[in-house]
Design an enzyme around this catalytic site. Structure first.
Site, PDB file in Angstrom:
ATOM      1  N   LYS A 167       0.909  -1.169  -0.128  1.00 23.97           N
ATOM      2  CA  LYS A 167       0.040  -0.028  -0.004  1.00 23.97           C
ATOM      3  C   LYS A 167       0.901   1.229  -0.068  1.00 23.97           C
ATOM      4  O   LYS A 167       2.181   1.168   0.583  1.00 23.97           O
ATOM      5  CB  LYS A 167      -0.912   0.130   1.192  1.00 23.97           C
ATOM      6  CG  LYS A 167      -1.772  -1.204   1.324  1.00 23.97           C
ATOM      7  CD  LYS A 167      -3.112  -0.841   0.535  1.00 23.97           C
ATOM      8  CE  LYS A 167      -3.595  -2.177   0.482  1.00 23.97           C
ATOM      9  NZ  LYS A 167      -5.100  -2.421   0.266  1.00 23.97           N
ATOM     10  N   LYS A 169      -2.034   1.061  -2.719  1.00 25.10           N
ATOM     11  CA  LYS A 169      -2.338  -0.111  -3.693  1.00 25.10           C
ATOM     12  C   LYS A 169      -1.873   0.193  -5.124  1.00 25.10           C
ATOM     13  O   LYS A 169      -1.392  -0.740  -5.780  1.00 25.10           O
ATOM     14  CB  LYS A 169      -3.676  -0.496  -3.743  1.00 25.10           C
ATOM     15  CG  LYS A 169      -4.779   0.702  -3.546  1.00 25.10           C
ATOM     16  CD  LYS A 169      -6.167   0.059  -4.172  1.00 25.10           C
ATOM     17  CE  LYS A 169      -6.834  -0.492  -2.805  1.00 25.10           C
ATOM     18  NZ  LYS A 169      -8.163  -1.040  -3.416  1.00 25.10           N
ATOM     19  N   LYS A 193       1.586  -9.609  -1.634  1.00 31.02           N
ATOM     20  CA  LYS A 193       0.820  -9.553  -2.973  1.00 31.02           C
ATOM     21  C   LYS A 193       0.484  -8.285  -3.763  1.00 31.02           C
ATOM     22  O   LYS A 193       0.613  -7.173  -2.687  1.00 31.02           O
ATOM     23  CB  LYS A 193      -0.532 -10.362  -2.789  1.00 31.02           C
ATOM     24  CG  LYS A 193      -1.438  -9.494  -1.944  1.00 31.02           C
ATOM     25  CD  LYS A 193      -2.743 -10.375  -2.026  1.00 31.02           C
ATOM     26  CE  LYS A 193      -3.877  -9.704  -2.968  1.00 31.02           C
ATOM     27  NZ  LYS A 193      -4.154  -8.453  -2.619  1.00 31.02           N
ATOM     28  N   ASP A 195      -1.790  -5.476  -5.177  1.00 30.49           N
ATOM     29  CA  ASP A 195      -3.286  -5.212  -4.990  1.00 30.49           C
ATOM     30  C   ASP A 195      -3.779  -5.908  -6.366  1.00 30.49           C
ATOM     31  O   ASP A 195      -3.307  -5.809  -7.353  1.00 30.49           O
ATOM     32  CB  ASP A 195      -3.498  -3.844  -4.978  1.00 30.49           C
ATOM     33  CG  ASP A 195      -4.962  -3.646  -4.266  1.00 30.49           C
ATOM     34  OD1 ASP A 195      -5.162  -3.655  -3.238  1.00 30.49           O
ATOM     35  OD2 ASP A 195      -5.813  -3.155  -5.333  1.00 30.49           O
ATOM     36  N   GLU A 196      -5.185  -6.238  -6.225  1.00 33.49           N
ATOM     37  CA  GLU A 196      -6.099  -6.473  -7.199  1.00 33.49           C
ATOM     38  C   GLU A 196      -6.215  -5.558  -8.370  1.00 33.49           C
ATOM     39  O   GLU A 196      -6.349  -5.820  -9.545  1.00 33.49           O
ATOM     40  CB  GLU A 196      -7.283  -7.050  -6.930  1.00 33.49           C
ATOM     41  CG  GLU A 196      -8.336  -5.849  -6.744  1.00 33.49           C
ATOM     42  CD  GLU A 196      -8.101  -5.288  -5.311  1.00 33.49           C
ATOM     43  OE1 GLU A 196      -7.214  -6.032  -4.578  1.00 33.49           O
ATOM     44  OE2 GLU A 196      -8.828  -4.338  -4.780  1.00 33.49           O
ATOM     45  N   HIS A 284      -7.336 -14.022  -5.926  1.00 35.75           N
ATOM     46  CA  HIS A 284      -7.985 -12.775  -5.438  1.00 35.75           C
ATOM     47  C   HIS A 284      -9.449 -12.864  -5.670  1.00 35.75           C
ATOM     48  O   HIS A 284      -9.682 -13.384  -6.999  1.00 35.75           O
ATOM     49  CB  HIS A 284      -7.460 -11.506  -5.785  1.00 35.75           C
ATOM     50  CG  HIS A 284      -8.001 -10.511  -4.779  1.00 35.75           C
ATOM     51  ND1 HIS A 284      -9.216  -9.826  -5.031  1.00 35.75           N
ATOM     52  CD2 HIS A 284      -7.154  -9.809  -3.934  1.00 35.75           C
ATOM     53  CE1 HIS A 284      -9.235  -8.806  -4.330  1.00 35.75           C
ATOM     54  NE2 HIS A 284      -8.103  -8.876  -3.496  1.00 35.75           N
ATOM     55  N   HIS A 317      -8.843 -15.948  -1.368  1.00 30.15           N
ATOM     56  CA  HIS A 317      -9.507 -14.970  -0.348  1.00 30.15           C
ATOM     57  C   HIS A 317     -10.916 -15.526   0.065  1.00 30.15           C
ATOM     58  O   HIS A 317     -11.576 -16.000  -1.140  1.00 30.15           O
ATOM     59  CB  HIS A 317      -9.684 -13.744  -1.097  1.00 30.15           C
ATOM     60  CG  HIS A 317      -8.444 -12.805  -1.224  1.00 30.15           C
ATOM     61  ND1 HIS A 317      -8.246 -11.733  -0.599  1.00 30.15           N
ATOM     62  CD2 HIS A 317      -7.182 -13.143  -1.679  1.00 30.15           C
ATOM     63  CE1 HIS A 317      -6.810 -11.305  -0.804  1.00 30.15           C
ATOM     64  NE2 HIS A 317      -6.482 -12.111  -1.448  1.00 30.15           N
ATOM     65  N   LYS A 324     -12.664  -5.233   7.541  1.00 23.89           N
ATOM     66  CA  LYS A 324     -13.332  -4.182   6.868  1.00 23.89           C
ATOM     67  C   LYS A 324     -14.394  -4.962   5.997  1.00 23.89           C
ATOM     68  O   LYS A 324     -15.304  -4.337   5.460  1.00 23.89           O
ATOM     69  CB  LYS A 324     -12.531  -3.138   6.252  1.00 23.89           C
ATOM     70  CG  LYS A 324     -12.077  -3.444   4.931  1.00 23.89           C
ATOM     71  CD  LYS A 324     -11.279  -2.496   4.185  1.00 23.89           C
ATOM     72  CE  LYS A 324     -10.744  -2.883   2.799  1.00 23.89           C
ATOM     73  NZ  LYS A 324      -9.622  -2.063   2.321  1.00 23.89           N
ATOM     74  N   GLY A 358      -8.561  -7.718   4.351  1.00 20.06           N
ATOM     75  CA  GLY A 358      -9.501  -6.659   4.314  1.00 20.06           C
ATOM     76  C   GLY A 358      -9.631  -5.984   5.621  1.00 20.06           C
ATOM     77  O   GLY A 358     -10.476  -6.531   6.363  1.00 20.06           O
ATOM     78  N   GLY A 359      -8.892  -4.894   5.911  1.00 24.63           N
ATOM     79  CA  GLY A 359      -9.071  -4.034   7.163  1.00 24.63           C
ATOM     80  C   GLY A 359      -8.426  -4.721   8.261  1.00 24.63           C
ATOM     81  O   GLY A 359      -8.902  -4.478   9.480  1.00 24.63           O
ATOM     82  N   ALA A 380      -2.638  -8.219   6.043  1.00 22.91           N
ATOM     83  CA  ALA A 380      -2.881  -6.802   6.229  1.00 22.91           C
ATOM     84  C   ALA A 380      -2.033  -5.769   5.410  1.00 22.91           C
ATOM     85  O   ALA A 380      -1.054  -5.944   5.200  1.00 22.91           O
ATOM     86  CB  ALA A 380      -2.458  -6.768   7.753  1.00 22.91           C
ATOM     87  N   GLY A 381      -2.951  -4.926   4.854  1.00 24.70           N
ATOM     88  CA  GLY A 381      -2.156  -3.807   4.068  1.00 24.70           C
ATOM     89  C   GLY A 381      -2.292  -2.874   4.900  1.00 24.70           C
ATOM     90  O   GLY A 381      -0.887  -2.346   5.481  1.00 24.70           O
ATOM     91  N   GLY A 382      -3.278  -1.917   5.151  1.00 26.08           N
ATOM     92  CA  GLY A 382      -3.279  -0.652   5.939  1.00 26.08           C
ATOM     93  C   GLY A 382      -2.684  -1.097   7.310  1.00 26.08           C
ATOM     94  O   GLY A 382      -2.005  -0.224   8.024  1.00 26.08           O
TER      95      GLY A 382
HETATM   96  C1  CAP Z   1      -6.941  -5.447   1.723  1.00 24.77           C
HETATM   97  C2  CAP Z   1      -7.016  -5.482   0.055  1.00 24.77           C
HETATM   98  C3  CAP Z   1      -8.086  -6.614  -0.500  1.00 24.77           C
HETATM   99  C4  CAP Z   1      -9.021  -6.933   0.428  1.00 24.77           C
HETATM  100  C5  CAP Z   1     -10.200  -7.810  -0.477  1.00 24.77           C
HETATM  101  C6  CAP Z   1      -7.605  -4.266  -0.229  1.00 24.77           C
HETATM  102  O1  CAP Z   1      -6.168  -4.221   2.049  1.00 24.77           O
HETATM  103  O2  CAP Z   1      -5.891  -5.795  -0.475  1.00 24.77           O
HETATM  104  O3  CAP Z   1      -8.247  -6.326  -1.704  1.00 24.77           O
HETATM  105  O4  CAP Z   1      -8.998  -7.613   1.518  1.00 24.77           O
HETATM  106  O5  CAP Z   1     -11.027  -8.529   0.090  1.00 24.77           O
HETATM  107  O6  CAP Z   1      -7.135  -3.580  -1.102  1.00 24.77           O
HETATM  108  O7  CAP Z   1      -8.473  -4.024   0.307  1.00 24.77           O
HETATM  109  P1  CAP Z   1      -6.100  -3.691   3.578  1.00 24.77           P
HETATM  110  P2  CAP Z   1     -11.555 -10.054   0.240  1.00 24.77           P
HETATM  111  O8  CAP Z   1      -5.634  -4.792   4.384  1.00 24.77           O
HETATM  112  O9  CAP Z   1      -5.483  -2.508   3.349  1.00 24.77           O
HETATM  113  O10 CAP Z   1      -7.530  -3.513   3.742  1.00 24.77           O
HETATM  114  O11 CAP Z   1     -10.613 -10.849   0.674  1.00 24.77           O
HETATM  115  O12 CAP Z   1     -12.686  -9.781   1.412  1.00 24.77           O
HETATM  116  O13 CAP Z   1     -11.966 -10.288  -1.103  1.00 24.77           O
HETATM  117 MG    MG Z   2      -6.921  -5.376  -2.466  1.00 24.11          MG
END
Ligand code: CAP
Ligand code: MG
Length: 436
Positions: A167, A169, A193, A195-196, A284, A317, A324, A358-359, A380-382
């Site tokens: 991040k 992202k 990883k 980001d998508e 993802h 995932h 979050k 996610g969060g 954990a990203g953030g």
């Molecule tokens: C998490 C994340 C993922 C989500 C996808 C994002 O980042 O990379 O894309 O978790 O959700 O960009 O939000 P944070 P899921 O840790 O910064 O929130 O796994 O529920 O599909």
């Molecule tokens: Mg993401």
């Protein structure tokens, strides 16, 4: 039997119903649907069976005897009252073109037109069972949980793996990305990883990114002896996807990432079946919530998880026990079912690492550990890069939270002697667990 005169387009024929004993599970794909309808459950199920196998809204003069006897899908079980509840529909294997249309053809029936039938107010595909003959056509995970653990070195001390999403992202250059990856890896992550949303943007070309990040991870290896995975997002149209994957692998990438819903499952099927890159495939699921989120309509995450495992995902995932994008009380049982499935013995396929994301920050680790246990990846990203002391400390704080869970020590207790964790909890708080 009605023939579409009610304006709802219903045509019911007894050929779309069968006794449960007459259904051979090895000769059928069996789908379980939740339905809400003005029809009773048997009729609602027959409406699905008709539409998704040989029928339409009225009787057809061109239907021959072979079609009528061999190809109808059949409702064979219902559970509920009135028009609300579950129906089970068995689709004979002979309906499908497994060799040349595969998962596309399967989905066109078990998850096709039925979602739009006027006779059904809501309808959700909640589960699918594939017979051996179908399962055998797919590789399943080539690496699986054990293979990933072997690479990381956690086969015996089976703690959860810690992952991060770089991040911000998008927007970082390859050098900036690599520096962050180095810090995260030194701090204790096992897995990094893209980001998508990041693929090959001009500000961060894929080739440069892979080269720089893998140099950084080699550096980590020489300093600590630890192997860290880096999942490169190669999501694109098929031609570019292959180019991106080859570029990534040629430059040392050790994991590939696919946005499986956005790509479309047949593209994922083609990519994995026809190319073995000998690295884990991280899946993802961005966009899944368009059809998984409404508990009364759409397709369940369990179904997506089953297809993803068939097609060959090594990590998937699945949502989180707290964060979050997950943790809703009503969804805990569903999440546990998905996790249980990915780690169960199933048609001889390797097991898939469930990924919580996610969060997530250290304060959410115990709630996730309670749901997932040791065999999962917690991302954990953030919650890493937003740590007040920076990425390295953020990764350390997450690892400390994991270590606390594995040791069975409450987070606040563990935080007394672990500064990074203490500061993370001061920043974001801690989710207290109930005693149940
Ligand atoms: C998490 C994340 C993922 C989500 C996808 C994002 O980042 O990379 O894309 O978790 O959700 O960009 O939000 P944070 P899921 O840790 O910064 O929130 O796994 O529920 O599909
Ligand atoms: Mg993401």
């Amino acid at each position: 039997m009605s023939q579409g005169s009610d304006g709802k387009g219903i045509y019911l024929d007894k050929i779309f119903y069968a006794d449960p004993e007459s259904i051979d599970p090895e000769r059928h794909i069996v789908a379980k649907y939740y339905v809400e309808s003005e029809l009773d459950l048997k009729a609602a199920g027959m409406a699905i069976a008709t539409e998704e196998s040989i029928g339409t809204w009225t009787e057809i003069t061109t239907t021959n005897e072979w079609i009528r006897t061999k190809l109808p899908a059949k409702v064979f079980r219902t559970e509920g009252s009135g028009g609300t509840g579950f129906v089970w529909v068995a689709y004979p294997i002979d309906l499908f073109d497994l060799e040349t249309s595969g998962i596309a053809n399967i989905l066109s029936m078990v998850a096709g037109n039925l979602f739009g039938l006027s006779a059904l107010k809501n309808v959700r595909l909640v589960d699918v069972d594939f017979p051996k003959e179908v399962a055998e056509m797919y590789p399943g995970p080539r690496i699986g949980i054990e293979g990933v653990r072997r690479f990381v070195g956690t086969e015996t001390a089976r703690r959860p793996h810690l992952g991060t999403i770089v991040k911000p992202k998008v927007g970082l250059s390859p050098d900036q990305t690599a520096r962050i990856c180095y810090d995260a890896a030194i701090g204790g992550v096992d897995f990094i990883k893209d980001d998508e949303t990041l693929v090959n943007q001009k500000f961060c070309p894929l080739e440069d990114r892979v080269v720089r990040v893998m140099e950084a991870l080699d550096q980590v290896k020489s300093e600590t002896g630890r192997n860290v995975l880096f999942a490169v997002n190669v999501t694109a149209d098929p031609e570019n996807m292959i180019k991106h994957a080859e570029t990534a692998i040629d430059n040392g990438a050790n994991t590939l990432m696919l946005d499986i819903v956005i790509l479309g499952l047949p593209t994922v099927e083609w990519f994995i079946k026809s190319h073995d890159f000998h690295v884990p495939i991280h899946m993802h699921r961005a966009m899944h919530a368009a059809f998984t989120r409404n508990p009364r309509h759409g397709i369940s995450m369990l179904v997506l998880a089953k297809v993803a495992r068939l097609l060959g995902g090594d990590q998937l995932h699945v949502g989180s026990g707290a964060g979050k994008m997950g943790g809703e009380e009503g969804r805990k049982a569903e999440l546990s079912e998905i996790i249980g499935f990915l780690r169960s013995d199933w048609h001889g396929k390797r097991k898939v690492f469930p990924v919580a994301s996610g969060g997530i920050h250290p304060g959410f680790v115990p709630a996730n550990y309670r749901v997932f246990g040791n065999d999962f990846v917690i991302n954990a990203g953030g919650g890493i890069h937003g740590h007040p002391m920076g990425t390295r400390a953020g990764a350390a704080a997450m690892r400390q939270a994991i270590d606390a869970c594995v040791a069975g020590v409450p987070l606040d207790e563990y935080a007394k002697n672990h500064e990074e964790l203490r500061i993370a909890i001061e920043r974001w708080g801690e989710m207290r667990l109930s005693e149940d």
